[in-house]
Motif scaffolding. Structure first.
Motif, short mmCIF file in Angstrom:
data_model
loop_
_atom_site.label_atom_id
_atom_site.label_comp_id
_atom_site.label_asym_id
_atom_site.label_seq_id
_atom_site.Cartn_x
_atom_site.Cartn_y
_atom_site.Cartn_z
N ARG A 96 0.83 -1.23 0.00
CA ARG A 96 0.00 0.00 0.00
C ARG A 96 0.85 1.26 0.00
O ARG A 96 0.49 2.26 -0.61
CB ARG A 96 -0.91 0.01 1.22
N SER A 97 2.01 1.19 0.65
CA SER A 97 2.87 2.38 0.73
C SER A 97 3.43 2.77 -0.64
O SER A 97 3.92 3.88 -0.82
CB SER A 97 4.01 2.12 1.71
N GLU A 98 3.37 1.86 -1.64
CA GLU A 98 3.94 2.14 -2.96
C GLU A 98 2.87 2.50 -4.00
O GLU A 98 3.19 2.67 -5.18
CB GLU A 98 4.73 0.91 -3.46
N LEU A 99 1.62 2.61 -3.55
CA LEU A 99 0.52 2.83 -4.50
C LEU A 99 0.72 4.08 -5.36
O LEU A 99 0.55 4.04 -6.57
CB LEU A 99 -0.80 2.99 -3.72
N ALA A 100 1.10 5.18 -4.70
CA ALA A 100 1.20 6.44 -5.44
C ALA A 100 2.25 6.34 -6.55
O ALA A 100 2.03 6.81 -7.67
CB ALA A 100 1.54 7.59 -4.48
N LYS A 101 3.37 5.67 -6.25
CA LYS A 101 4.43 5.51 -7.26
C LYS A 101 3.90 4.72 -8.45
O LYS A 101 4.16 5.04 -9.60
CB LYS A 101 5.62 4.73 -6.65
N MET A 102 3.17 3.66 -8.15
CA MET A 102 2.66 2.79 -9.22
C MET A 102 1.66 3.54 -10.09
O MET A 102 1.67 3.44 -11.31
CB MET A 102 2.02 1.54 -8.58
N VAL A 103 0.80 4.31 -9.42
CA VAL A 103 -0.22 5.08 -10.14
C VAL A 103 0.44 6.07 -11.10
O VAL A 103 0.06 6.21 -12.26
CB VAL A 103 -1.14 5.80 -9.13
N ARG A 104 1.50 6.75 -10.61
CA ARG A 104 2.21 7.72 -11.47
C ARG A 104 2.82 7.00 -12.67
O ARG A 104 2.82 7.50 -13.78
CB ARG A 104 3.27 8.46 -10.65
N PHE A 105 3.37 5.81 -12.44
CA PHE A 105 4.00 5.06 -13.52
C PHE A 105 2.96 4.69 -14.60
O PHE A 105 3.19 4.87 -15.80
CB PHE A 105 4.66 3.79 -12.94
N VAL A 106 1.81 4.19 -14.14
CA VAL A 106 0.76 3.80 -15.10
C VAL A 106 0.32 5.03 -15.91
O VAL A 106 0.15 4.98 -17.13
CB VAL A 106 -0.46 3.17 -14.37
N VAL B 102 2.96 5.88 -18.59
CA VAL B 102 2.95 4.93 -19.72
C VAL B 102 1.71 5.20 -20.59
O VAL B 102 1.79 5.21 -21.83
CB VAL B 102 2.97 3.47 -19.21
N ALA B 103 0.56 5.42 -19.93
CA ALA B 103 -0.68 5.65 -20.69
C ALA B 103 -0.55 6.88 -21.58
O ALA B 103 -0.93 6.87 -22.75
CB ALA B 103 -1.85 5.82 -19.72
N LYS B 104 0.05 7.96 -21.01
CA LYS B 104 0.21 9.20 -21.78
C LYS B 104 1.17 8.99 -22.93
O LYS B 104 0.90 9.35 -24.07
CB LYS B 104 0.75 10.31 -20.85
#
Ligand SMILES: Cc1cc2nc3c(=O)[nH]c(=O)nc-3n(C[C@H](O)[C@H](O)[C@H](O)COP(=O)(O)OP(=O)(O)OC[C@H]3O[C@@H](n4cnc5c(N)ncnc54)[C@H](O)[C@@H]3O)c2cc1C
Length: 301
Positions: free
Chosen positions: A210-220, A223-225
């Motif tokens: 859970r502590s890494e959620l924000a990093k993962m969200v930014r990565f996705v 990539v999407a952009k």
């Protein structure tokens, strides 16, 4: 939810919107009657809360999924909670919503529901189900707390504070049960709504701490952009890559292969962040390759 059966839920060890607090089906199965492949009828488990006699064949059977046909299930029941509060918090940025989730967990609050919908998913759901979701945000968190009325009031206030501290735009509290059911329905119809806009989707359920959620969200998001992909992130942060209808006519195979590569990139990133390749749906054939090639993961057949 409307059509699934007890047998199917037990066989799949299904979990739902309330899994964070209440766990999954396995946590409620006390006993099983199973017809084994050779036709033998077997009863596993019993009504005792504590039982350490012999091997726990009930749990073995639940873990295997294919151990036989389940013909009876002995289930533990829990009393209906005295009070419940359903809230929706909206955010101008996806990573703020991810940070709010981490903050809620860090505050030692265990809501019964804590689910996420991003802008892509919100708009798809709204087009499909006309629930009245806020459309002027990048993400929303669906939060539910239940239990003793005083505990519910306290948890709801603290969750609201966590969201506000992380920069949320608004927190809306469901006025009655009908509105609460409608908001939960937004999450429940999300996969159907996404599948409606894209004939082919790649659903990814790899998870991170859970502590890494924000990093993962930014990565996705990045990539999407970069690759101009329509990606819905929802629920327990599953990503759904929508492959557009036009690709069906125009180079579908290439587009699908490229999307699969992006999906694998997400998997690798999740592993690097200390996550796992599947949080819910299992390894199966598509991910067996990962078990063989990633250091630290068990090899599977
Ligand atoms: C849109 C959608 C959303 C979903 N969301 C979630 C989710 O949020 N969380 C989650 O955990 N799962 C989710 N699932 C998957 C979910 O686990 C299953 O759909 C459902 O819970 C299984 O119940 P079923 O009655 O539909 O089983 P089925 O799909 O009919 O069967 C599932 C498997 O169980 C076997 N089975 C069924 N009955 C028995 C029996 N009596 N004995 C032995 N084996 C049996 C079947 O042979 C099959 O292999 C979702 C599925 C869909 C389609």
């Amino acid at each position: 939810m409307k059509i699934s059966t007890i047998g199917g839920n037990v066989a799949e060890n299904s979990g739902g919107l309330r899994g964070l607090k209440y766990g999954v089906t396995r946590n409620y199965v006390m006993g099983l009657e199973v017809v084994l492949p050779d036709g033998e009828l077997m009863w596993l488990g019993n009504k005792c809360v504590k039982d350490v006699a012999g091997y726990s064949l009930k749990d073995y059977s639940l873990a295997r999924k294919d151990s036989g046909v389940i013909t009876k299930v002995l289930l533990r029941l829990v009393p209906r909670p005295a009070a419940k509060k359903t809230m929706v918090a909206t955010f101008a940025r996806m990573d703020e919503a991810a940070e709010a989730v981490s903050a809620i967990i860090a505050a030692r609050i265990i809501p019964c529901t804590l689910e996420f919908l991003d802008r892509v998913t919100i708009h798809c759901v709204e087009d499909y189900a006309k629930i009245g979701l806020p459309l002027d945000c990048e993400a929303l968190l669906l939060m539910e707390t239940d239990g003793h009325p005083a505990a519910v009031a306290d948890e709801a206030a603290r969750m609201e504070k966590c969201c506000r501290d992380c920069g949320c735009l608004e927190v809306r509290v469901a006025g009655d049960e009908a509105e609460a059911a409608k908001l939960a329905g937004a999450r429940r119809s999300a996969f159907a709504a996404l599948a409606r806009v894209a004939p082919t989707t790649i659903l990814e359920d790899a998870t991170v701490p859970r502590s890494e959620l924000a990093k993962m969200v930014r990565f996705v998001e990045t990539v999407a952009k970069k690759h101009r992909l329509r990606i819905g992130t929802l629920a327990t942060w599953e990503t759904v890559i929508c492959i557009p209808r036009s690709s069906l006519m125009n180079g579908m195979k290439r587009r699908c292969a490229a999307s699969k590569r992006r999906s694998r990139r997400f998997l690798r990133k999740r592993i690097r962040l200390g996550g796992t390749i599947t949080g819910e749906h299992g390894v199966g054939l598509p991910k067996s390759h990962f078990c063989q090639n990633l250091p630290g993961l068990p090899r599977c057949a």
